[in-house]
Design an enzyme around this catalytic site. Structure first.
Site, PDB file in Angstrom:
ATOM      1  N   CYS A 137      47.782   9.506 -30.862  1.00  0.00           N
ATOM      2  CA  CYS A 137      47.212   9.262 -29.539  1.00  0.00           C
ATOM      3  C   CYS A 137      45.750   8.897 -29.733  1.00  0.00           C
ATOM      4  O   CYS A 137      45.011   9.599 -30.418  1.00  0.00           O
ATOM      5  CB  CYS A 137      47.336  10.520 -28.678  1.00  0.00           C
ATOM      6  SG  CYS A 137      46.515  10.390 -27.072  1.00  0.00           S
ATOM      7  N   CYS A 176      43.366  11.844 -28.224  1.00  0.00           N
ATOM      8  CA  CYS A 176      43.226  13.196 -28.783  1.00  0.00           C
ATOM      9  C   CYS A 176      43.631  13.324 -30.245  1.00  0.00           C
ATOM     10  O   CYS A 176      43.413  14.365 -30.852  1.00  0.00           O
ATOM     11  CB  CYS A 176      44.010  14.197 -27.941  1.00  0.00           C
ATOM     12  SG  CYS A 176      45.813  14.049 -28.087  1.00  0.00           S
ATOM     13  N   CYS A 198      51.243  11.478 -23.532  1.00  0.00           N
ATOM     14  CA  CYS A 198      50.960  12.393 -24.624  1.00  0.00           C
ATOM     15  C   CYS A 198      51.096  13.818 -24.079  1.00  0.00           C
ATOM     16  O   CYS A 198      50.476  14.156 -23.066  1.00  0.00           O
ATOM     17  CB  CYS A 198      49.551  12.165 -25.161  1.00  0.00           C
ATOM     18  SG  CYS A 198      49.041  13.370 -26.413  1.00  0.00           S
ATOM     19  N   CYS A 237      47.343  15.752 -24.391  1.00  0.00           N
ATOM     20  CA  CYS A 237      46.179  15.457 -23.537  1.00  0.00           C
ATOM     21  C   CYS A 237      46.540  14.772 -22.227  1.00  0.00           C
ATOM     22  O   CYS A 237      45.665  14.455 -21.435  1.00  0.00           O
ATOM     23  CB  CYS A 237      45.152  14.624 -24.287  1.00  0.00           C
ATOM     24  SG  CYS A 237      45.652  12.913 -24.601  1.00  0.00           S
ATOM     25  N   CYS A 297      58.154   1.576 -25.144  1.00  0.00           N
ATOM     26  CA  CYS A 297      57.264   0.424 -25.013  1.00  0.00           C
ATOM     27  C   CYS A 297      55.857   0.982 -24.800  1.00  0.00           C
ATOM     28  O   CYS A 297      55.528   1.451 -23.712  1.00  0.00           O
ATOM     29  CB  CYS A 297      57.739  -0.410 -23.827  1.00  0.00           C
ATOM     30  SG  CYS A 297      56.822  -1.917 -23.581  1.00  0.00           S
TER      31      CYS A 297
END
Length: 169
Positions: free
Chosen positions: A74, A77, A123, A126, A148
């Site tokens: 991510c 984070c 995510c 976060c 996607c």
């Protein structure tokens, strides 16, 4: 929506993020920052996609055609989300994966914006917007799913790079 209710949500399909009455521990992102902190840390494009659930233009992201071995984190984070092993060429304009790295690294929200029925992927750490997941498109992947994901939501850590141990399994 029964296909997603069983295969992605484990029969717990919801319209939005579960509230405190429905598994409060799993529903609460562990990585909370103020809007001002996010704006300071992210570029305007990253902020638009990650925090406002925007979408980058198709075929413009840095990872659309990338085949480098490694793990995708991510961008907000650093949580490890996807591996290059699960990335495939869908030719849809965004990086595509057939599964997340591990159960619980992403969470799913029913998205009915723009008059469409989709499943948003965020995510789990976060709560940043990553993209959407689609099922039953006939890509021939092991899960018959296409995650996607916006390139701007990800950071690729190439195999063997410092801090990238999870792909050495």
């Amino acid at each position: 929506m029964s296909n997603f209710g069983k295969s992605i949500f484990g029969n717990k399909a919801t319209d939005s993020v579960p509230g405190p009455a429905a598994d409060a521990v799993a529903a609460e992102p562990a990585y909370l920052k103020s809007d001002a902190e996010w704006r300071q840390e992210l570029t305007p494009e990253e902020y638009h996609v990650l925090r406002q659930a925007g979408t980058e233009r198709p075929f413009t992201g840095e990872y659309v055609d990338t085949h480098t071995e490694g793990v995708y984190q991510c961008r907000a984070c650093g949580t490890e989300l996807f591996r290059s092993n699960e990335k495939f060429d869908s030719h849809c304009g965004w990086p595509s994966f057939w599964a997340p790295l591990a159960e619980g690294t992403v969470r799913y929200i029913h998205d009915r914006t723009l008059g469409m029925k989709r499943v948003e992927v965020r995510c789990a750490h976060c709560d940043s917007h990553l993209g959407h997941v689609f099922e039953g498109e006939g890509y021939g992947t092991p899960t018959d799913q296409r995650f996607c994901i916006n390139s701007v939501s990800l950071k690729l850590v190439p195999r063997g790079a410092a801090g990238e141990e999870s792909t050495k399994a």
